[in-house]
Write a protein that holds these residues in place. Structure first.
Motif, PDB file in Angstrom:
ATOM      1  N   VAL A   1       0.821  -1.218   0.000  1.00  0.00           N
ATOM      2  CA  VAL A   1       0.000   0.000   0.000  1.00  0.00           C
ATOM      3  C   VAL A   1       0.853   1.265   0.000  1.00  0.00           C
ATOM      4  O   VAL A   1       0.465   2.300  -0.534  1.00  0.00           O
TER       5      VAL A   1
ATOM      6  N   GLY B   1       8.238   8.518  14.469  1.00  0.00           N
ATOM      7  CA  GLY B   1       8.318   9.871  15.000  1.00  0.00           C
ATOM      8  C   GLY B   1       6.983  10.562  14.951  1.00  0.00           C
ATOM      9  O   GLY B   1       6.031  10.068  14.340  1.00  0.00           O
TER      10      GLY B   1
ATOM     11  N   HIS C   1       5.650   8.534  10.964  1.00  0.00           N
ATOM     12  CA  HIS C   1       5.933   7.105  10.818  1.00  0.00           C
ATOM     13  C   HIS C   1       6.453   6.811   9.414  1.00  0.00           C
ATOM     14  O   HIS C   1       6.176   7.553   8.458  1.00  0.00           O
TER      15      HIS C   1
ATOM     16  N   ASP D   1      -6.153  15.129  15.586  1.00  0.00           N
ATOM     17  CA  ASP D   1      -5.267  14.076  15.113  1.00  0.00           C
ATOM     18  C   ASP D   1      -4.992  14.421  13.654  1.00  0.00           C
ATOM     19  O   ASP D   1      -5.841  14.226  12.776  1.00  0.00           O
TER      20      ASP D   1
ATOM     21  N   HIS E   1      -2.192  12.379   9.312  1.00  0.00           N
ATOM     22  CA  HIS E   1      -2.098  12.207   7.855  1.00  0.00           C
ATOM     23  C   HIS E   1      -1.804  13.512   7.125  1.00  0.00           C
ATOM     24  O   HIS E   1      -1.853  13.544   5.897  1.00  0.00           O
TER      25      HIS E   1
ATOM     26  N   ARG F   1       5.310   2.734   0.517  1.00  0.00           N
ATOM     27  CA  ARG F   1       6.733   2.400   0.569  1.00  0.00           C
ATOM     28  C   ARG F   1       7.448   3.634   1.101  1.00  0.00           C
ATOM     29  O   ARG F   1       7.268   4.738   0.555  1.00  0.00           O
ATOM     30  N   SER F   2       8.250   3.447   2.154  1.00  0.00           N
ATOM     31  CA  SER F   2       8.863   4.608   2.817  1.00  0.00           C
ATOM     32  C   SER F   2       9.728   5.425   1.876  1.00  0.00           C
ATOM     33  O   SER F   2      10.531   4.866   1.122  1.00  0.00           O
TER      34      SER F   2
ATOM     35  N   SER G   1      -4.886   4.236  17.108  1.00  0.00           N
ATOM     36  CA  SER G   1      -4.209   5.199  17.971  1.00  0.00           C
ATOM     37  C   SER G   1      -5.121   6.265  18.562  1.00  0.00           C
ATOM     38  O   SER G   1      -5.027   6.568  19.759  1.00  0.00           O
ATOM     39  N   THR G   2      -5.999   6.847  17.753  1.00  0.00           N
ATOM     40  CA  THR G   2      -6.801   7.993  18.227  1.00  0.00           C
ATOM     41  C   THR G   2      -7.654   7.575  19.425  1.00  0.00           C
ATOM     42  O   THR G   2      -7.658   8.243  20.466  1.00  0.00           O
TER      43      THR G   2
ATOM     44  N   ASN H   1       6.931   8.992  18.488  1.00  0.00           N
ATOM     45  CA  ASN H   1       5.966   8.577  17.457  1.00  0.00           C
ATOM     46  C   ASN H   1       4.706   9.425  17.609  1.00  0.00           C
ATOM     47  O   ASN H   1       4.560  10.165  18.602  1.00  0.00           O
TER      48      ASN H   1
ATOM     49  N   HIS I   1       1.625   8.422  18.087  1.00  0.00           N
ATOM     50  CA  HIS I   1       0.722   7.976  19.151  1.00  0.00           C
ATOM     51  C   HIS I   1       1.098   8.574  20.500  1.00  0.00           C
ATOM     52  O   HIS I   1       0.248   9.111  21.205  1.00  0.00           O
TER      53      HIS I   1
ATOM     54  N   SER J   1       2.042  12.599  12.648  1.00  0.00           N
ATOM     55  CA  SER J   1       2.834  11.362  12.683  1.00  0.00           C
ATOM     56  C   SER J   1       3.909  11.410  11.603  1.00  0.00           C
ATOM     57  O   SER J   1       3.642  11.806  10.468  1.00  0.00           O
TER      58      SER J   1
ATOM     59  N   THR K   1     -10.895   5.824  12.035  1.00  0.00           N
ATOM     60  CA  THR K   1      -9.514   6.255  12.218  1.00  0.00           C
ATOM     61  C   THR K   1      -8.673   5.044  12.577  1.00  0.00           C
ATOM     62  O   THR K   1      -9.169   3.929  12.737  1.00  0.00           O
ATOM     63  N   PHE K   2      -7.374   5.262  12.709  1.00  0.00           N
ATOM     64  CA  PHE K   2      -6.454   4.218  13.160  1.00  0.00           C
ATOM     65  C   PHE K   2      -6.660   4.020  14.670  1.00  0.00           C
ATOM     66  O   PHE K   2      -7.113   4.927  15.376  1.00  0.00           O
TER      67      PHE K   2
ATOM     68  N   THR L   1       5.495   5.125   7.149  1.00  0.00           N
ATOM     69  CA  THR L   1       4.482   5.043   6.090  1.00  0.00           C
ATOM     70  C   THR L   1       3.916   6.404   5.701  1.00  0.00           C
ATOM     71  O   THR L   1       3.045   6.469   4.831  1.00  0.00           O
ATOM     72  N   LYS L   2       4.394   7.466   6.313  1.00  0.00           N
ATOM     73  CA  LYS L   2       3.779   8.773   6.097  1.00  0.00           C
ATOM     74  C   LYS L   2       4.510   9.580   5.011  1.00  0.00           C
ATOM     75  O   LYS L   2       5.638   9.262   4.621  1.00  0.00           O
TER      76      LYS L   2
END
Ligand code: T4K
Length: 368
Positions: A7, A191, A181, A155, A158, A9-10, A86-87, A59, A61, A179, A83-84, A183-184
Motif C-alpha cells: 500500500v 516519529g 511514521h 489528530d 495524515h 513504501r517509505s 491510535s486515536t 511517534n 501515538h 505522525s 480512524t487508526f 508510512t507517512k
C-alpha cells in the motif's frame, strides 16, 4: 500483474546523504535526549509547517497520548471511530471515555453538525481526525469548541504539509498531532510531533516526554519516555530536504488514478476540498457493490491474488474493536460503518510507476 506492490513504501534519502548527516554522532556520542539533530529538526519543521510551537516525539501515538495528558482532561471526548487504533486508544489510555460521532459522507471527517447533540456536562474535548489528509470543518469545530468551552485537539497524523486557506493545517485547534511514521508522507522512521499555539504547552510537553524531569533535583510531572532519538531526527532532516519533490511525485500517481478511475459507475474517488492544498497521502476508493457489481472485499481479494496489497483503512471501526467489546455500538455511527465496510486505500507512494498504477486499475476494472 504478478508483482508485489504494497500500500505504501517509505521515502528515503540517498544512503550517503544520511551517512553524512549522522557522522557527527560518532564524534559526540550524543545519541538522544534532545541533542543537536533533535533541535535542528524542530527548528526546521516549525519553519516548514508555519507553526508557532512544535515538540518532537518518538511517534505520533505518544505525541497524542501525552498531549491529552498535559491538557488535564476529564470525562468524555467526542471523536470519530473512522480512524487508526491510535486515536481512540490515546483517549482511553488517558482515562477518558470516547463518545463517537458520525462522519461526513463526502470527506469522511467528523460531522460537525452532529457534535452538539453529543455534548454533555462531562464533555471536556473534541478530538477530530483529518483523515487521509482531508481537512475537517475547522471553522465550525472552533465555533462549537468555543461555545461549549471544550478543548479542540486534532489528530493530524495524515496531514503533513496540508494547507487550508494558505495556513498550515497544524495551526487549527488548541493543538495538533502529526505522525512521522515510516508510512507517512514525511518520515523520521518512527516519529511524531505536537504543534500548538499556546506557549505554556511547550514546557509541559517537553517535560512529559522526559519523565517529567525539570533538572537533576526536580521532577514536576508523572511523565514517561517519548523522546525522538538523534538517528530519527537526522532521517527527518534529510527527508525534509526532499519532501516537496516527494509530494509532487505523489501528485502524479494520484492524478493517474483519477484519470483511470474517474467516472466509473459505483466507485467514489477522493474529494477535492475547496481552499485545501493536498499532500496526496492516501487514495481511498469507496465501492458501491450494487452499482459496481462487486464488493470492496471481492476487489481486495482479486488485487491480492495479483500481488497488490491495497488496505482496508479504516476497517473495522475502532468502536468495533474486540478490546472495546460491549462498550460501544458501531451502528450508532451509520455513515462511518458503511464507509468502513466499503473503502479500499490503493497503493500510493512517490516512486510507484505509472505502469503499475495502470496495472492496478486494470485489475480493478477487470481489464487485466
Ligand atoms: N492517528 C492516525 C489517524 C494514524 O493513521 C496513525 C498511524 C496514528 C494516529 C499513530 O501514529 P504513529 O504512532 O504510527 O506515528 C500503519 C502505520 O504503522 C501507522 O503509522 C499508520 N497510522 C497506519 C494508518 O498505517 P499498519 O499496521 O497498516 O502498518 P504496516 O506495518 O502494515 O505497514 C503498511 C505498509 O507500509 C506496508 O505494507 C509496507 C509499508 N511500509 C511499512 C513499514 C513498517 C514501509 O514501506 N516501510 C516500513 O518501514 O499501520
Amino acid at each position: 500483474m504478478n508483482k508485489n506492490i504494497l500500500v505504501t513504501r517509505s521515502s528515503m534519502p540517498d544512503f550517503d546523504e544520511y551517512i553524512d548527516e549522522i557522522r557527527e554522532l560518532w564524534d559526540t556520542h550524543w545519541l538522544t535526549n534532545m541533542g543537536v539533530k533533535h533541535q535542528e529538526l524542530e527548528r526546521e519543521l516549525k519553519a516548514y509547517l508555519g507553526v508557532p510551537g512544535l515538540q518532537l516525539f518518538t511517534n505520533g501515538h505518544m505525541a497524542l497520548e501525552m498531549l491529552l495528558q498535559v491538557m488535564k482532561l476529564e470525562g468524555e471526548a467526542i471523536t470519530t471511530p473512522f480512524t487508526f487504533a491510535s486515536t481512540t486508544h490515546a483517549i482511553v489510555r488517558n482515562g477518558l471515555t470516547p463518545v463517537f460521532c458520525d462522519i461526513r459522507e463526502d470527506d469522511y471527517t467528523i460531522d460537525a453538525d452532529k457534535i452538539e447533540s453529543l455534548i454533555t456536562d462531562k464533555t471536556s474535548a473534541i478530538v477530530p481526525v483529518h483523515v487521509y489528509g482531508n481537512v475537517c470543518e475547522v471553522e465550525k469545530l472552533k465555533g462549537i469548541a468555543d461555545r461549549h468551552g471544550l478543548k479542540l485537539i486534532y489528530d493530524a497524523a495524515h496531514c503533513f504539509g496540508v494547507k487550508y486557506k494558505d495556513t498550515g493545517v497544524a495551526n487549527f485547534g488548541d493543538a495538533s498531532m502529526l505522525s512521522f511514521h515510516a508510512t507517512k508522507v514525511f518520515n523520521t522512521i518512527e516519529g511524531g510531533a505536537v504543534c500548538f499555539n499556546d506557549e505554556a504547552l511547550r514546557d509541559e510537553l517537553y517535560f512529559v516526554k522526559n519523565f517529567g524531569i525539570v533538572d537533576e533535583l526536580h521532577v514536576k510531572t508523572v511523565g514517561g519516555n517519548a523522546k525522538m532519538n538523534e538517528f530519527a531526527a537526522a532521517m527527518g532532516i534529510c527527508n525534509l530536504r526532499h519532501v516537496d519533490a516527494e509530494i509532487a511525485k505523489r501528485k502524479i500517481v494520484y492524478e493517474r488514478y483519477m484519470e483511470r478511475l474517474d467516472g466509473v459507475p459505483g466507485l467514489k474517488l477522493p474529494v477535492t476540498q475547496p481552499f485545501v492544498k493536498k499532500n496526496y497521502a492516501y487514495f481511498p476508493v469507496v465501492f458501491d457493490p450494487e452499482v459496481f457489481g462487486e464488493s470492496r472485499d471481492r476487489v481486495y481479494d482479486r488485487l491480492l491474488a495479483e500481488g497488490i496489497h491495497a488496505r482496508k483503512y479504516f476497517y473495522p471501526l475502532t468502536s468495533a474493536f474486540e478490546c472495546y467489546e460491549g462498550h460501544f455500538d458501531p451502528k450508532d455511527t451509520p455513515v462511518a460503518l458503511k464507509i468502513s465496510e466499503s473503502v479500499l486505500t490503493l497503493p500510493l507512494y512517490s516512486d510507484l510507476a505509472l505502469e503499475d498504477v495502470d496495472g492496478i486499475c486494470d485489475v480493478i476494472l477487470h481489464r487485466a
